[in-house]
Scaffold this active site. Sequence first.
Site, PDB file in Angstrom:
ATOM      1  N   ASP A 199      -7.964   0.024   8.913  1.00 44.55           N
ATOM      2  CA  ASP A 199      -6.922   1.071   8.909  1.00 44.55           C
ATOM      3  C   ASP A 199      -7.366   2.305   9.699  1.00 44.55           C
ATOM      4  O   ASP A 199      -6.630   2.790  10.563  1.00 44.55           O
ATOM      5  CB  ASP A 199      -6.582   1.497   7.471  1.00 44.55           C
ATOM      6  CG  ASP A 199      -5.595   0.559   6.803  1.00 44.55           C
ATOM      7  OD1 ASP A 199      -5.513  -0.608   7.238  1.00 44.55           O
ATOM      8  OD2 ASP A 199      -4.910   0.981   5.847  1.00 44.55           O
ATOM      9  N   ALA A 204      -3.647   7.761   7.772  1.00 48.21           N
ATOM     10  CA  ALA A 204      -2.962   8.566   8.790  1.00 48.21           C
ATOM     11  C   ALA A 204      -3.032  10.055   8.444  1.00 48.21           C
ATOM     12  O   ALA A 204      -3.260  10.898   9.323  1.00 48.21           O
ATOM     13  CB  ALA A 204      -1.501   8.120   8.921  1.00 48.21           C
ATOM     14  N   GLY A 258       1.179  -0.580   2.285  1.00 43.22           N
ATOM     15  CA  GLY A 258       0.413  -1.333   3.281  1.00 43.22           C
ATOM     16  C   GLY A 258       0.637  -0.812   4.694  1.00 43.22           C
ATOM     17  O   GLY A 258       0.362  -1.507   5.667  1.00 43.22           O
ATOM     18  N   LEU A 259       1.135   0.449   4.804  1.00 39.97           N
ATOM     19  CA  LEU A 259       1.443   0.989   6.132  1.00 39.97           C
ATOM     20  C   LEU A 259       0.454   2.079   6.564  1.00 39.97           C
ATOM     21  O   LEU A 259       0.677   2.769   7.552  1.00 39.97           O
ATOM     22  CB  LEU A 259       2.885   1.516   6.163  1.00 39.97           C
ATOM     23  CG  LEU A 259       3.963   0.424   6.005  1.00 39.97           C
ATOM     24  CD1 LEU A 259       5.344   1.030   5.786  1.00 39.97           C
ATOM     25  CD2 LEU A 259       3.999  -0.499   7.216  1.00 39.97           C
ATOM     26  N   GLY A 260      -0.616   2.229   5.810  1.00 39.32           N
ATOM     27  CA  GLY A 260      -1.712   3.108   6.236  1.00 39.32           C
ATOM     28  C   GLY A 260      -1.470   4.594   6.039  1.00 39.32           C
ATOM     29  O   GLY A 260      -2.048   5.408   6.759  1.00 39.32           O
ATOM     30  N   SER A 261      -0.659   4.972   5.044  1.00 39.05           N
ATOM     31  CA  SER A 261      -0.297   6.381   4.924  1.00 39.05           C
ATOM     32  C   SER A 261      -1.517   7.275   4.641  1.00 39.05           C
ATOM     33  O   SER A 261      -1.650   8.353   5.227  1.00 39.05           O
ATOM     34  CB  SER A 261       0.812   6.570   3.882  1.00 39.05           C
ATOM     35  OG  SER A 261       0.298   6.952   2.659  1.00 39.05           O
ATOM     36  N   PRO A 319       5.851   5.494   4.421  1.00 38.35           N
ATOM     37  CA  PRO A 319       5.966   5.194   2.991  1.00 38.35           C
ATOM     38  C   PRO A 319       4.587   5.043   2.352  1.00 38.35           C
ATOM     39  O   PRO A 319       3.679   4.468   2.960  1.00 38.35           O
ATOM     40  CB  PRO A 319       6.745   3.878   2.958  1.00 38.35           C
ATOM     41  CG  PRO A 319       7.463   3.811   4.268  1.00 38.35           C
ATOM     42  CD  PRO A 319       6.589   4.536   5.248  1.00 38.35           C
TER      43      PRO A 319
END
Length: 334
Positions: free
Chosen positions: A152, A111, A105-108, A101
């Site tokens: 991250d 990545a 805060g999930l590092g998209s 997503p």
Amino acid sequence: MSNFTAHAPGKIILFGEHAVVYGKPAIAVPVNQIRATVRVIPQPEGVTGPVRILAPGINLSCNLEKLNRDHPLAAVVGNVISSLGVSHLPACTIEITSTIPVAAGLGSGAAVSVAIIRALGKFLGQPIANEQVSALTYQIEKFHHGTPSGIDNTVITYAKPVYFVKQPPSPPNGRGAGGEGNENTIETFNIAKPFTIIIGDTGISSPTKAAVSDVRVARQADPARYERLFAAIGSITKTARQSIESGRPQRLGALMNENHALLQEMGVSSPQLDQLVSAACQAGALGAKLSGGGRGGNMIALVREENAKLVCLAIRKAGAVNTITTEVRTHHPG
Ligand code: PMV
């Protein structure tokens, strides 16, 4: 001719948010169930043509040269080309997909950068070492966020937990204790025994910046209280690292509960986050806490594998708009 593919996981903060801003350690771990995938599809031998970028998730399909130089995707490709010392990229299509997503805060962003760098390195016949992958990704993170901590790009490149301590800010007119440059402590460490966490999304978007700034104001009003909270979180984070490294992840449950209580005291939780956290614990989670900036966003719960479904259901029933179940383990990035 074959394609050149690379993946990179998402990330989540396990312990230490907010206190990390004041020099205490934080731990972030890879989330392997969500990932960015980049495939470089070369043109057949002898065929010339443009470099195409395909990113269906953001409705992007165009020639690379059509992107602004400061577009993050153009910047990452440009940085790879210059760092490998190649004159140009042979004709190809760079296809980017991601199940991470965005802006959660999930590092998209990190990545996607990591996967592009690795896939291009393979395509150009010059596989890029992790250290350089991480450094190149950090450059792009600076583009996105101004002053990223570096956590991250590290956790996502190495796909291992990262123990991070921010260098205290330099005093005015002086050099910081660590001198110039990025002197943060960033250590990767191993997961001796895998463990399962559930990430529950409140569906409430909450800018990290606002929560960080409120904490700063509250700390100015009552420094002693906040120093005590930060110190307590710092020691929880240190213990958490020992528990992960020594193969006793079940101990993280109680540490999560303690960390959450301290974040509540700090004023960065919310009724929705508290509701998801208590629903998880009542359904049998070993512990739970908010993760990241707080106020909204995500919470995490540590579960026994056999209990994961029940806890997921409970979190959803309590109002989560999405849950991700992930086994935290060291894996070898591809
Ligand atoms: O929500 P995230 O993953 O961007 O994490 C924010 C973590 C904070 O400690 C609140 C802020 C920071 O810069 O470390």
